[in-house]
Motif scaffolding. Sequence first.
Motif, PDB file in Angstrom:
ATOM      1  N   VAL A   1      -3.393  -4.767   5.572  1.00 44.78           N
ATOM      2  CA  VAL A   1      -3.446  -3.758   4.882  1.00 44.78           C
ATOM      3  C   VAL A   1      -3.632  -2.704   6.110  1.00 44.78           C
ATOM      4  N   GLN A   2      -3.877  -2.669   6.755  1.00 47.23           N
ATOM      5  CA  GLN A   2      -5.255  -1.484   7.904  1.00 47.23           C
ATOM      6  C   GLN A   2      -4.817  -0.142   7.615  1.00 47.23           C
ATOM      7  N   LEU A   3      -5.592   0.811   7.673  1.00 49.09           N
ATOM      8  CA  LEU A   3      -5.593   1.934   7.487  1.00 49.09           C
ATOM      9  C   LEU A   3      -6.248   2.465   9.212  1.00 49.09           C
ATOM     10  N   GLN A   4      -6.206   3.484   9.906  1.00 46.94           N
ATOM     11  CA  GLN A   4      -6.935   3.017  10.940  1.00 46.94           C
ATOM     12  C   GLN A   4      -7.107   4.720  10.906  1.00 46.94           C
ATOM     13  N   ALA A   5      -7.543   5.651  10.579  1.00 47.64           N
ATOM     14  CA  ALA A   5      -8.785   6.422  11.178  1.00 47.64           C
ATOM     15  C   ALA A   5      -9.399   7.015  12.046  1.00 47.64           C
ATOM     16  N   SER A   6      -9.220   7.772  13.095  1.00 48.82           N
ATOM     17  CA  SER A   6      -9.130   8.586  14.366  1.00 48.82           C
ATOM     18  C   SER A   6      -9.604  10.399  14.295  1.00 48.82           C
ATOM     19  N   GLY A  25       0.783  -2.685   7.548  1.00 47.80           N
ATOM     20  CA  GLY A  25       1.067  -3.831   6.833  1.00 47.80           C
ATOM     21  C   GLY A  25       1.298  -3.504   5.327  1.00 47.80           C
ATOM     22  N   LEU A  26       1.891  -2.077   4.533  1.00 53.00           N
ATOM     23  CA  LEU A  26       1.942  -1.647   3.823  1.00 53.00           C
ATOM     24  C   LEU A  26       3.555  -0.750   3.928  1.00 53.00           C
ATOM     25  N   THR A  99      -3.060   6.628  -5.770  1.00 49.74           N
ATOM     26  CA  THR A  99      -2.582   7.153  -5.906  1.00 49.74           C
ATOM     27  C   THR A  99      -3.294   8.991  -7.022  1.00 49.74           C
ATOM     28  N   PRO A 100      -3.031   9.592  -5.873  1.00 48.67           N
ATOM     29  CA  PRO A 100      -3.887  10.425  -5.691  1.00 48.67           C
ATOM     30  C   PRO A 100      -3.610  11.501  -7.180  1.00 48.67           C
ATOM     31  N   GLY A 101      -3.843  12.372  -7.603  1.00 45.07           N
ATOM     32  CA  GLY A 101      -4.160  13.147  -8.555  1.00 45.07           C
ATOM     33  C   GLY A 101      -5.247  13.030 -10.017  1.00 45.07           C
ATOM     34  N   ILE A 102      -3.923  12.954 -11.163  1.00 45.82           N
ATOM     35  CA  ILE A 102      -4.869  12.145 -12.458  1.00 45.82           C
ATOM     36  C   ILE A 102      -4.987  10.917 -12.327  1.00 45.82           C
ATOM     37  N   SER A 103      -4.346  10.238 -11.775  1.00 49.08           N
ATOM     38  CA  SER A 103      -4.167   8.219 -11.765  1.00 49.08           C
ATOM     39  C   SER A 103      -5.947   7.999 -11.477  1.00 49.08           C
ATOM     40  N   ASN A 104      -5.699   9.133 -10.075  1.00 51.86           N
ATOM     41  CA  ASN A 104      -6.437   9.000  -8.555  1.00 51.86           C
ATOM     42  C   ASN A 104      -6.792   6.895  -8.374  1.00 51.86           C
ATOM     43  N   ASN A 105      -6.063   6.567  -8.676  1.00 53.30           N
ATOM     44  CA  ASN A 105      -6.308   5.347  -8.346  1.00 53.30           C
ATOM     45  C   ASN A 105      -5.591   4.810  -6.806  1.00 53.30           C
ATOM     46  N   TRP A 106      -7.235   4.369  -6.578  1.00 53.94           N
ATOM     47  CA  TRP A 106      -7.267   4.557  -4.523  1.00 53.94           C
ATOM     48  C   TRP A 106      -6.672   2.295  -4.038  1.00 53.94           C
ATOM     49  N   GLN A 107      -6.036   1.584  -3.542  1.00 53.53           N
ATOM     50  CA  GLN A 107      -5.524   0.244  -3.850  1.00 53.53           C
ATOM     51  C   GLN A 107      -6.110  -0.570  -2.213  1.00 53.53           C
ATOM     52  N   TYR A 108      -6.299   0.858  -1.412  1.00 53.37           N
ATOM     53  CA  TYR A 108      -7.051   0.078   0.181  1.00 53.37           C
ATOM     54  C   TYR A 108      -6.951   1.213   0.988  1.00 53.37           C
TER      55      TYR A 108
END
Length: 119
Positions: A1-6, A25-26, A99-108
Amino acid sequence: VQLQASGGGLVQAGGSLRLSCAASGLTFSNYGMGWFRQAPGKEREFVAGVNWSGSSTYYADSMKGRFTISRDNAKNTVYLQMNSLKPEDTAVYFCAAGTPGISNNWQYWGQGTLVTVSS
């Protein structure tokens, strides 16, 4: 998985910037997306989040009314439009998938893009 910010850079106070984060990749539409930032000497903080479809958005209180998060699932990209920038918005901005919001769970997590706001 790649998340490319710019899209980061130097801007004067009161100006605007638009950050982009391209994901690969996701299955992009299966994930909520978020933006976080970390200023020098400070902890990372949540900026904004959006659910998988874009129908729900979440913002830190200090960003409400100035920042807008959006996504384009056809382009696998999430955006952060930042207006009325202040020197205290200077930070490295990161995107994340989860998962934003109440869960606030970030995988990548992606690498950051530096935003510098001059006074």
